[in-house]
Design an enzyme around this catalytic site. Sequence first.
Site, PDB file in Angstrom:
ATOM      1  N   GLY A  33     -52.392 -37.864 -19.858  1.00  0.00           N
ATOM      2  CA  GLY A  33     -51.606 -38.880 -20.568  1.00  0.00           C
ATOM      3  C   GLY A  33     -50.860 -39.767 -19.599  1.00  0.00           C
ATOM      4  O   GLY A  33     -51.143 -39.767 -18.400  1.00  0.00           O
ATOM      5  N   ASN A  34     -49.928 -40.545 -20.116  1.00  0.00           N
ATOM      6  CA  ASN A  34     -49.134 -41.433 -19.264  1.00  0.00           C
ATOM      7  C   ASN A  34     -47.733 -41.589 -19.866  1.00  0.00           C
ATOM      8  O   ASN A  34     -47.441 -41.049 -20.931  1.00  0.00           O
ATOM      9  CB  ASN A  34     -49.839 -42.790 -19.094  1.00  0.00           C
ATOM     10  CG  ASN A  34     -50.016 -43.519 -20.395  1.00  0.00           C
ATOM     11  OD1 ASN A  34     -49.053 -43.967 -21.005  1.00  0.00           O
ATOM     12  ND2 ASN A  34     -51.260 -43.601 -20.860  1.00  0.00           N
ATOM     13  N   ARG A  35     -46.863 -42.326 -19.176  1.00  0.00           N
ATOM     14  CA  ARG A  35     -45.448 -42.384 -19.545  1.00  0.00           C
ATOM     15  C   ARG A  35     -45.087 -43.471 -20.549  1.00  0.00           C
ATOM     16  O   ARG A  35     -43.915 -43.761 -20.755  1.00  0.00           O
ATOM     17  CB  ARG A  35     -44.588 -42.580 -18.290  1.00  0.00           C
ATOM     18  CG  ARG A  35     -44.633 -41.432 -17.334  1.00  0.00           C
ATOM     19  CD  ARG A  35     -43.587 -41.601 -16.249  1.00  0.00           C
ATOM     20  NE  ARG A  35     -43.809 -40.699 -15.137  1.00  0.00           N
ATOM     21  CZ  ARG A  35     -43.503 -39.406 -15.153  1.00  0.00           C
ATOM     22  NH1 ARG A  35     -42.949 -38.860 -16.216  1.00  0.00           N
ATOM     23  NH2 ARG A  35     -43.754 -38.658 -14.088  1.00  0.00           N
ATOM     24  N   SER A  36     -46.057 -44.102 -21.184  1.00  0.00           N
ATOM     25  CA  SER A  36     -45.727 -45.150 -22.146  1.00  0.00           C
ATOM     26  C   SER A  36     -44.891 -44.600 -23.304  1.00  0.00           C
ATOM     27  O   SER A  36     -45.209 -43.550 -23.863  1.00  0.00           O
ATOM     28  CB  SER A  36     -47.022 -45.758 -22.712  1.00  0.00           C
ATOM     29  OG  SER A  36     -46.722 -46.582 -23.808  1.00  0.00           O
ATOM     30  N   ALA A 100     -50.867 -48.427 -23.489  1.00  0.00           N
ATOM     31  CA  ALA A 100     -51.248 -47.926 -22.171  1.00  0.00           C
ATOM     32  C   ALA A 100     -52.451 -47.020 -22.402  1.00  0.00           C
ATOM     33  O   ALA A 100     -52.314 -45.831 -22.704  1.00  0.00           O
ATOM     34  CB  ALA A 100     -50.094 -47.165 -21.546  1.00  0.00           C
TER      35      ALA A 100
END
Length: 222
Positions: A33-36, A100
């Site tokens: 995943g990512n930090r969006s 994102a």
Amino acid sequence: NLAQECAGLLQGKHVVVTAGGTQEAIDPVRYIGNRSSGKFGYAIASAAHAMGARVVLVSGPTNLPCPDSVHRIDVVSADDMFQAVDAAFDGADILVCAAAVADYTPVRKADHKLKKANERLDCIELVETRDILASMSARKGDRVVVGFAAETDNLIEYASSKLASKGCDAIVANDVSRSDSTFGSDTDKVTWITADGAEELPCMPKNEAAFEILRRAALLYR
Ligand code: CTP
Ligand code: CA
């Protein structure tokens, strides 16, 4: 104020917004995943509704409530998001890609929890995901397509090259190395980039920036 100035600018228009980060499953419990936070995309969906548009919000997993009168389609992976946007884009006038999206996804998604002792977790084979923004831009016709570029360095250079490579009408360039403009923050200093050049907007709350971005997108539509 800004919301009043923008009222009615998107009356009768259909706006599709992508928001949040996608999650790419490795197995039933692990993902990439990512930090969006999803805040910018949600602010855009909310502002589009306030400006009179019918709004579809295609959202990855977030902790945010669905804005009033916005139709949210919940997705998890980049592939889910592609399919939902591809279907929603047919009836759209304006598409804003604020999500994102994961750039790579595991080639194999295990159907059971992988065991670190005897299954390969140190090397996960990845394949590139499809680019939603570029794909929709390639078939946009009269529709207006706006993308985002979150960068930590060379903001204008990288964001401008995305305008060309994706084939969209505008890029909202966001310097995520700034302390007042990081993932999860409520304010942003963004630059609006079109074929006409780059215009730096003042630092403002995300919900005000959302109106500014949509006002500009509505001008491109005409
Ligand atoms: N985007 C997309 N589908 C993807 C990847 C990105 O629709 N598979 C969109 C994002 O929603 C954003 C824009 O493309 O509007 C730019 O995303 P960004 O991650 O900044 O650019 P990339 O082309 O993925 O390049 P990189 O991550 O290497 O900077
Ligand atoms: Ca990316």
